[in-house]
Write a protein that holds these residues in place. Structure first.
Motif, PDB file in Angstrom:
ATOM      1  N   GLU A 135       0.820  -1.223   0.000  1.00  0.00           N
ATOM      2  CA  GLU A 135       0.000   0.000   0.000  1.00  0.00           C
ATOM      3  C   GLU A 135       0.850   1.268   0.000  1.00  0.00           C
ATOM      4  N   ASN A 136       1.958   1.220   0.758  1.00  0.00           N
ATOM      5  CA  ASN A 136       2.751   2.436   0.948  1.00  0.00           C
ATOM      6  C   ASN A 136       3.810   2.631  -0.139  1.00  0.00           C
ATOM      7  N   ALA A 137       3.697   1.843  -1.238  1.00  0.00           N
ATOM      8  CA  ALA A 137       4.746   1.892  -2.263  1.00  0.00           C
ATOM      9  C   ALA A 137       4.781   3.241  -2.972  1.00  0.00           C
ATOM     10  N   LEU A 138       5.967   3.598  -3.426  1.00  0.00           N
ATOM     11  CA  LEU A 138       6.151   4.824  -4.202  1.00  0.00           C
ATOM     12  C   LEU A 138       5.717   4.548  -5.636  1.00  0.00           C
ATOM     13  N   ARG A 139       4.796   5.365  -6.134  1.00  0.00           N
ATOM     14  CA  ARG A 139       4.262   5.094  -7.471  1.00  0.00           C
ATOM     15  C   ARG A 139       5.066   5.819  -8.548  1.00  0.00           C
ATOM     16  N   ILE A 203       5.296   0.214  -9.959  1.00  0.00           N
ATOM     17  CA  ILE A 203       5.381   0.707 -11.332  1.00  0.00           C
ATOM     18  C   ILE A 203       4.031   0.510 -12.011  1.00  0.00           C
ATOM     19  N   LEU A 204       3.524   1.577 -12.621  1.00  0.00           N
ATOM     20  CA  LEU A 204       2.318   1.463 -13.434  1.00  0.00           C
ATOM     21  C   LEU A 204       2.799   1.416 -14.878  1.00  0.00           C
ATOM     22  N   LEU A 205       2.756   0.220 -15.435  1.00  0.00           N
ATOM     23  CA  LEU A 205       3.414  -0.031 -16.714  1.00  0.00           C
ATOM     24  C   LEU A 205       2.427   0.028 -17.876  1.00  0.00           C
ATOM     25  N   ARG A 206       2.759   0.864 -18.860  1.00  0.00           N
ATOM     26  CA  ARG A 206       1.900   0.975 -20.041  1.00  0.00           C
ATOM     27  C   ARG A 206       2.747   0.973 -21.309  1.00  0.00           C
ATOM     28  N   SER A 207       2.072   0.828 -22.446  1.00  0.00           N
ATOM     29  CA  SER A 207       2.775   0.932 -23.720  1.00  0.00           C
ATOM     30  C   SER A 207       1.960   1.810 -24.659  1.00  0.00           C
TER      31      SER A 207
END
Ligand SMILES: [Cu+2]
Length: 281
Positions: A135-139, A203-207
């Motif tokens: 929950e506390n992760a750095l985005r 990590i919010l990973l997109r392409s």
């Protein structure tokens, strides 16, 4: 020994030698990069990263045992049944019971040994990797494109600014809306991912275009980036330094240009870097 057999043996020996030389060469190149030594790359990931290496090793040992058994059987067959003067070939249907026994043995060995043992040892490693984003992760947002890694940090305020597809272009890969007050301190970098030491990173990973694969060997992280989807990846680095980040999906002619780096630094250094970058923007 027949001519033909000799020729085949020579060819096989030559090819095996060539293959061994190639493998040795690859190892030397790897060692020179001074990053992975002679075996797997250093592992700076916590629990689940260590478990991945354990899984790899268990698989390697068990499959090596199988391979050695098969090679030994083959060698036995070749040597003891080779053509000799006065010895005639004969036909045998073999023993059904023996064959069934072999099949049963290898089935139990593979299913029991590899799958069961691996399951016992590694437990819910997949679950932890794929579902357990703290929950506390750095985005941090990562947007892959042909051929670059665009990386976006929320900046010192901890908030991502609004984005708009219409605003996306070469200069603004995320389509950040500069009119949004939270966008002012967003930091965007290309090809270089800065992360703080020992902090969970989400990590919010997109392409933007095609399939890419987000691969950081030292963190044992590898995840496809799929157009139209945002995929969650998380990690935590236990050692400072500069490491490789690459695209592991052949995504087009410039694929190799997607070789980037991950910079792991102390929390203080990371914060200082982030503030400096935010001020520049
Ligand atoms: Cu790529």
């Amino acid at each position: 020994m027949s001519r033909r057999f000799q020729r085949t043996a020579l060819w096989s020996a030559g090819l095996s030698f060539l293959f061994a030389a190639l493998v040795a060469g690859a190892w030397v190149v790897k060692a020179q990069e001074n990053y992975s030594g002679w075996w797997l790359p250093v592992n700076i990931a916590p629990e689940y990263g260590q478990l991945q290496d354990l899984m790899f090793n268990i698989f390697l040992v068990l499959t090596s045992i199988l391979a050695l058994i098969f090679y030994a059987l083959m060698a036995y067959a070749f040597i003891f049944n080779r053509g000799r003067k006065g010895k005639k070939g004969f036909y045998t249907h073999g023993s059904r019971r023996f064959q069934l026994g072999l099949v049963a043995f290898f089935t139990v060995f593979v299913i029991g040994g590899e799958i069961f043992v691996l399951g016992q040892v590694t437990g819910d490693v997949w679950d932890r990797m794929k579902q357990g984003v703290p929950e506390n992760a750095l985005r941090i947002e990562v947007m892959a494109e042909q051929f670059a890694w665009n990386i976006r940090y929320p900046g010192p305020d901890g908030k991502f600014g609004k984005t708009d597809l219409e605003l996306m272009d070469e200069e603004n890969p995320f389509g950040i809306d500069e009119d949004d007050p939270a966008a002012g301190d967003d930091v965007v970098t290309v090809g270089r991912l800065h992360i703080p030491l020992d902090v969970p990173i989400h990590i919010l990973l997109r392409s933007k275009d095609v399939l890419h694969s987000f691969f950081i060997p030292v963190l044992r992280v590898k995840q496809d980036a799929v157009p139209g989807e945002t995929i969650n990846v998380w990690m935590r680095a236990l050692k400072t330094g500069k490491f490789q980040m690459v695209c592991a999906e052949l995504c087009g002619l410039g694929h190799t240009a997607m070789k980037g780096s991950v910079v792991v630094e102390s929390k203080k250094d990371f914060q200082a870097w982030l503030e400096q970058e935010a001020a520049v923007d």
